[in-house]
Design a protein around this motif. Structure first.
Motif, PDB file in Angstrom:
ATOM      1  N   GLU A 136       0.975  -1.140  -0.168  1.00 47.37           N
ATOM      2  CA  GLU A 136       0.095  -0.527   0.172  1.00 47.37           C
ATOM      3  C   GLU A 136       0.925   1.313  -0.129  1.00 47.37           C
ATOM      4  O   GLU A 136       0.805   1.994  -0.320  1.00 47.37           O
ATOM      5  CB  GLU A 136      -0.926   0.305   0.975  1.00 47.37           C
ATOM      6  CG  GLU A 136      -1.984  -1.537   1.151  1.00 47.37           C
ATOM      7  CD  GLU A 136      -3.132  -0.746  -0.204  1.00 47.37           C
ATOM      8  OE1 GLU A 136      -2.945   0.061  -0.296  1.00 47.37           O
ATOM      9  OE2 GLU A 136      -3.180  -2.339  -0.990  1.00 47.37           O
ATOM     10  N   PRO A 137       2.208   1.024   0.203  1.00 45.44           N
ATOM     11  CA  PRO A 137       2.749   2.471   0.555  1.00 45.44           C
ATOM     12  C   PRO A 137       3.527   3.036  -0.426  1.00 45.44           C
ATOM     13  O   PRO A 137       3.075   4.226  -0.850  1.00 45.44           O
ATOM     14  CB  PRO A 137       3.909   1.761   1.621  1.00 45.44           C
ATOM     15  CG  PRO A 137       2.918   1.680   2.543  1.00 45.44           C
ATOM     16  CD  PRO A 137       2.289   0.371   2.147  1.00 45.44           C
ATOM     17  N   GLY A 138       3.365   1.770  -1.271  1.00 46.59           N
ATOM     18  CA  GLY A 138       4.060   2.289  -2.816  1.00 46.59           C
ATOM     19  C   GLY A 138       3.141   2.818  -3.461  1.00 46.59           C
ATOM     20  O   GLY A 138       2.947   3.071  -4.271  1.00 46.59           O
ATOM     21  N   LYS A 139       1.875   1.624  -3.554  1.00 49.47           N
ATOM     22  CA  LYS A 139       0.702   2.038  -3.960  1.00 49.47           C
ATOM     23  C   LYS A 139       0.530   3.663  -4.189  1.00 49.47           C
ATOM     24  O   LYS A 139       0.230   4.597  -4.860  1.00 49.47           O
ATOM     25  CB  LYS A 139      -0.552   1.431  -4.173  1.00 49.47           C
ATOM     26  CG  LYS A 139       0.111  -0.364  -4.393  1.00 49.47           C
ATOM     27  CD  LYS A 139      -1.883  -0.588  -4.515  1.00 49.47           C
ATOM     28  CE  LYS A 139      -1.789  -1.913  -4.946  1.00 49.47           C
ATOM     29  NZ  LYS A 139      -3.035  -2.830  -4.415  1.00 49.47           N
ATOM     30  N   LEU A 140       0.294   4.405  -3.039  1.00 49.42           N
ATOM     31  CA  LEU A 140       0.232   5.611  -2.323  1.00 49.42           C
ATOM     32  C   LEU A 140       0.917   6.702  -3.345  1.00 49.42           C
ATOM     33  O   LEU A 140       0.817   7.679  -3.503  1.00 49.42           O
ATOM     34  CB  LEU A 140      -0.191   5.428  -0.869  1.00 49.42           C
ATOM     35  CG  LEU A 140      -0.581   6.946  -0.586  1.00 49.42           C
ATOM     36  CD1 LEU A 140      -2.014   7.642  -1.027  1.00 49.42           C
ATOM     37  CD2 LEU A 140      -0.350   7.046   0.482  1.00 49.42           C
ATOM     38  N   ALA A 141       2.572   6.075  -2.683  1.00 44.62           N
ATOM     39  CA  ALA A 141       3.743   7.068  -3.198  1.00 44.62           C
ATOM     40  C   ALA A 141       3.617   8.036  -4.985  1.00 44.62           C
ATOM     41  O   ALA A 141       3.151   8.114  -5.333  1.00 44.62           O
ATOM     42  CB  ALA A 141       5.297   6.114  -2.892  1.00 44.62           C
ATOM     43  N   HIS A 142       3.101   6.366  -5.876  1.00 48.48           N
ATOM     44  CA  HIS A 142       2.868   6.505  -6.986  1.00 48.48           C
ATOM     45  C   HIS A 142       2.307   7.579  -7.005  1.00 48.48           C
ATOM     46  O   HIS A 142       2.356   8.491  -8.321  1.00 48.48           O
ATOM     47  CB  HIS A 142       2.810   4.583  -7.514  1.00 48.48           C
ATOM     48  CG  HIS A 142       4.350   4.278  -8.110  1.00 48.48           C
ATOM     49  ND1 HIS A 142       4.953   3.266  -6.995  1.00 48.48           N
ATOM     50  CD2 HIS A 142       4.540   3.536  -8.955  1.00 48.48           C
ATOM     51  CE1 HIS A 142       5.591   3.121  -7.751  1.00 48.48           C
ATOM     52  NE2 HIS A 142       5.435   3.096  -8.926  1.00 48.48           N
ATOM     53  N   THR A 143       0.778   6.964  -7.031  1.00 53.00           N
ATOM     54  CA  THR A 143      -0.051   8.209  -7.437  1.00 53.00           C
ATOM     55  C   THR A 143      -0.027   9.686  -6.565  1.00 53.00           C
ATOM     56  O   THR A 143      -0.052  10.313  -7.118  1.00 53.00           O
ATOM     57  CB  THR A 143      -1.307   7.687  -6.076  1.00 53.00           C
ATOM     58  OG1 THR A 143      -1.643   6.585  -6.533  1.00 53.00           O
ATOM     59  CG2 THR A 143      -2.173   8.418  -6.883  1.00 53.00           C
ATOM     60  N   MET A 144       0.930   9.807  -5.650  1.00 53.13           N
ATOM     61  CA  MET A 144       1.060  11.284  -5.813  1.00 53.13           C
ATOM     62  C   MET A 144       2.105  11.904  -6.136  1.00 53.13           C
ATOM     63  O   MET A 144       1.594  13.025  -6.523  1.00 53.13           O
ATOM     64  CB  MET A 144       1.751  11.309  -4.094  1.00 53.13           C
ATOM     65  CG  MET A 144       1.069  10.672  -2.498  1.00 53.13           C
ATOM     66  SD  MET A 144       1.795  10.576  -1.206  1.00 53.13           S
ATOM     67  CE  MET A 144       1.774  12.063  -0.686  1.00 53.13           C
ATOM     68  N   ILE A 145       2.837  10.666  -6.540  1.00 50.31           N
ATOM     69  CA  ILE A 145       4.204  11.475  -7.796  1.00 50.31           C
ATOM     70  C   ILE A 145       3.920  11.775  -8.893  1.00 50.31           C
ATOM     71  O   ILE A 145       3.660  12.507  -9.894  1.00 50.31           O
ATOM     72  CB  ILE A 145       5.443  10.820  -7.931  1.00 50.31           C
ATOM     73  CG1 ILE A 145       6.244  10.027  -6.451  1.00 50.31           C
ATOM     74  CG2 ILE A 145       6.310  10.713  -9.014  1.00 50.31           C
ATOM     75  CD1 ILE A 145       6.896   8.933  -6.443  1.00 50.31           C
ATOM     76  N   HIS A 146       3.043  10.925  -9.163  1.00 51.55           N
ATOM     77  CA  HIS A 146       2.205  11.232 -10.977  1.00 51.55           C
ATOM     78  C   HIS A 146       1.305  12.472 -10.506  1.00 51.55           C
ATOM     79  O   HIS A 146       1.734  13.044 -11.709  1.00 51.55           O
ATOM     80  CB  HIS A 146       1.117   9.579 -10.844  1.00 51.55           C
ATOM     81  CG  HIS A 146       1.664   8.591 -11.082  1.00 51.55           C
ATOM     82  ND1 HIS A 146       1.798   6.973 -11.301  1.00 51.55           N
ATOM     83  CD2 HIS A 146       3.312   8.245 -11.990  1.00 51.55           C
ATOM     84  CE1 HIS A 146       2.232   6.471 -11.388  1.00 51.55           C
ATOM     85  NE2 HIS A 146       2.862   7.512 -11.674  1.00 51.55           N
ATOM     86  N   ALA A 147       0.277  12.426  -9.746  1.00 55.32           N
ATOM     87  CA  ALA A 147      -0.743  13.877  -9.441  1.00 55.32           C
ATOM     88  C   ALA A 147       0.456  15.055  -9.366  1.00 55.32           C
ATOM     89  O   ALA A 147       0.087  15.686  -9.967  1.00 55.32           O
ATOM     90  CB  ALA A 147      -1.394  13.625  -7.835  1.00 55.32           C
ATOM     91  N   HIS A 148       2.100  14.196  -8.496  1.00 50.68           N
ATOM     92  CA  HIS A 148       2.689  15.888  -8.797  1.00 50.68           C
ATOM     93  C   HIS A 148       3.398  16.023 -10.391  1.00 50.68           C
ATOM     94  O   HIS A 148       3.408  17.279 -11.543  1.00 50.68           O
ATOM     95  CB  HIS A 148       3.775  15.116  -8.078  1.00 50.68           C
ATOM     96  CG  HIS A 148       4.699  16.511  -8.068  1.00 50.68           C
ATOM     97  ND1 HIS A 148       4.910  17.503  -7.941  1.00 50.68           N
ATOM     98  CD2 HIS A 148       6.271  15.852  -9.187  1.00 50.68           C
ATOM     99  CE1 HIS A 148       6.404  18.395  -8.275  1.00 50.68           C
ATOM    100  NE2 HIS A 148       6.906  16.878  -9.292  1.00 50.68           N
ATOM    101  N   VAL A 149       3.034  15.020 -11.234  1.00 54.65           N
ATOM    102  CA  VAL A 149       3.794  15.142 -12.252  1.00 54.65           C
ATOM    103  C   VAL A 149       2.837  15.671 -13.111  1.00 54.65           C
ATOM    104  O   VAL A 149       3.126  16.757 -14.412  1.00 54.65           O
ATOM    105  CB  VAL A 149       4.547  14.316 -12.486  1.00 54.65           C
ATOM    106  CG1 VAL A 149       4.783  13.958 -14.325  1.00 54.65           C
ATOM    107  CG2 VAL A 149       5.855  13.531 -12.154  1.00 54.65           C
ATOM    108  N   TRP A 150       1.549  15.335 -13.925  1.00 55.84           N
ATOM    109  CA  TRP A 150       0.832  15.782 -14.444  1.00 55.84           C
ATOM    110  C   TRP A 150       0.080  17.069 -13.493  1.00 55.84           C
ATOM    111  O   TRP A 150      -1.354  17.493 -14.084  1.00 55.84           O
ATOM    112  CB  TRP A 150      -0.493  14.390 -14.287  1.00 55.84           C
ATOM    113  CG  TRP A 150       0.088  13.202 -15.723  1.00 55.84           C
ATOM    114  CD1 TRP A 150       0.609  13.733 -16.526  1.00 55.84           C
ATOM    115  CD2 TRP A 150       0.191  11.890 -14.695  1.00 55.84           C
ATOM    116  NE1 TRP A 150       1.127  12.366 -17.150  1.00 55.84           N
ATOM    117  CE2 TRP A 150       0.590  11.476 -15.246  1.00 55.84           C
ATOM    118  CE3 TRP A 150      -0.229  11.421 -14.175  1.00 55.84           C
ATOM    119  CZ2 TRP A 150       1.003  10.112 -16.491  1.00 55.84           C
ATOM    120  CZ3 TRP A 150      -0.376  10.020 -13.551  1.00 55.84           C
ATOM    121  CH2 TRP A 150       0.352   9.182 -14.793  1.00 55.84           C
ATOM    122  N   LYS A 151       0.544  17.468 -12.696  1.00 56.44           N
ATOM    123  CA  LYS A 151      -0.275  19.106 -11.762  1.00 56.44           C
ATOM    124  C   LYS A 151      -2.023  18.343 -11.351  1.00 56.44           C
ATOM    125  O   LYS A 151      -2.635  19.244 -11.744  1.00 56.44           O
ATOM    126  CB  LYS A 151      -0.416  20.183 -13.243  1.00 56.44           C
ATOM    127  CG  LYS A 151       0.862  20.328 -13.042  1.00 56.44           C
ATOM    128  CD  LYS A 151       1.021  21.341 -13.550  1.00 56.44           C
ATOM    129  CE  LYS A 151       2.888  21.747 -14.012  1.00 56.44           C
ATOM    130  NZ  LYS A 151       4.123  21.297 -13.496  1.00 56.44           N
TER     131      LYS A 151
END
Length: 217
Positions: free
Chosen positions: A54-69
């Protein structure tokens, strides 16, 4: 993220890079998972209910949100511990992005690719411009406490597919694997770089051939 189905032009379903690369660890990977499950049971926990990913899934989602603004993703349903680990991994990515002058090629990030030549699909994390010279590189990040050989093979597979799909955009910026440890302190990361992954490409191609005969995963 739902499982992606990769299909060739003739409609044939083909495996993804992660599936092919995981064959390098098999059956060692299964042995590790069995050992983990035994330890969970010994500790009084049900391994089927554990959510170590779960931490990995959430971290991926957070990074993607950052990149795609995009808006910050919801953290509902995650434990405080998992949120803390994911946030630490996210801070580590931001530090890496700053230090290495990473500019993700948003158009190509997390976009499924299919190679007719290698009969394989793949969804690379972040093709990007990187470094002072801003060359095109293939960046993959793992929220994990250790890096396995299969991770490099997977990265090489992404490179093969990318080159097949975009021959006019060579990966002259090399291959980058970013480890964001789940148990590391906030902002820490481990970055590995290779100008090429010729040996891993050969392994990937061999594993792809073996997949047809043995369905290794």
């Amino acid at each position: 993220m739902p499982r992606i189905i990769y299909k060739l032009k003739d409609g044939k379903i083909v495996p993804g890079c992660s599936t092919i690369a995981s064959g390098w660890n098999y059956p060692d990977k299964s042995g590790a998972m069995i050992g983990w499950a035994i330890n969970e049971i010994a500790a009084g926990r049900n391994p089927r209910e554990q959510t170590g990913v779960e931490p990995g899934k959430l971290a991926h989602t957070m990074i993607h949100a950052h990149v795609w603004k995009a808006p910050e993703p919801t953290k509902d349903g995650f434990s405080k511990e998992h949120i803390s680990k994911a946030e630490d991994a996210f801070l580590a990515y931001l530090e890496f992005e700053k230090q290495y002058k990473v500019i993700p090629l948003v158009k190509y990030c997390e976009q499924p690719l299919i190679s007719e030549r290698y009969r394989t699909g793949g969804t690379p994390d972040f093709p990007c411009l990187i470094g002072d010279d801003q060359k095109v590189g293939m960046l993959d990040f793992k929220v994990t406490n250790d890096i396995r050989s299969s991770h490099r093979i997977q990265l090489a597979g992404y490179g093969l597919i990318w080159t097949d799909c975009y021959p006019d955009m060579p990966l002259n910026g090399g291959y980058h694997l970013l480890r964001l440890g789940k148990d590391d302190k906030a902002g820490s990361f481990e970055h590995s770089y290779w100008p090429h992954l010729k040996l891993q490409e050969q392994k990937f191609i061999l594993l792809r051939e073996l997949y047809e005969d043995y369905k290794i995963v």
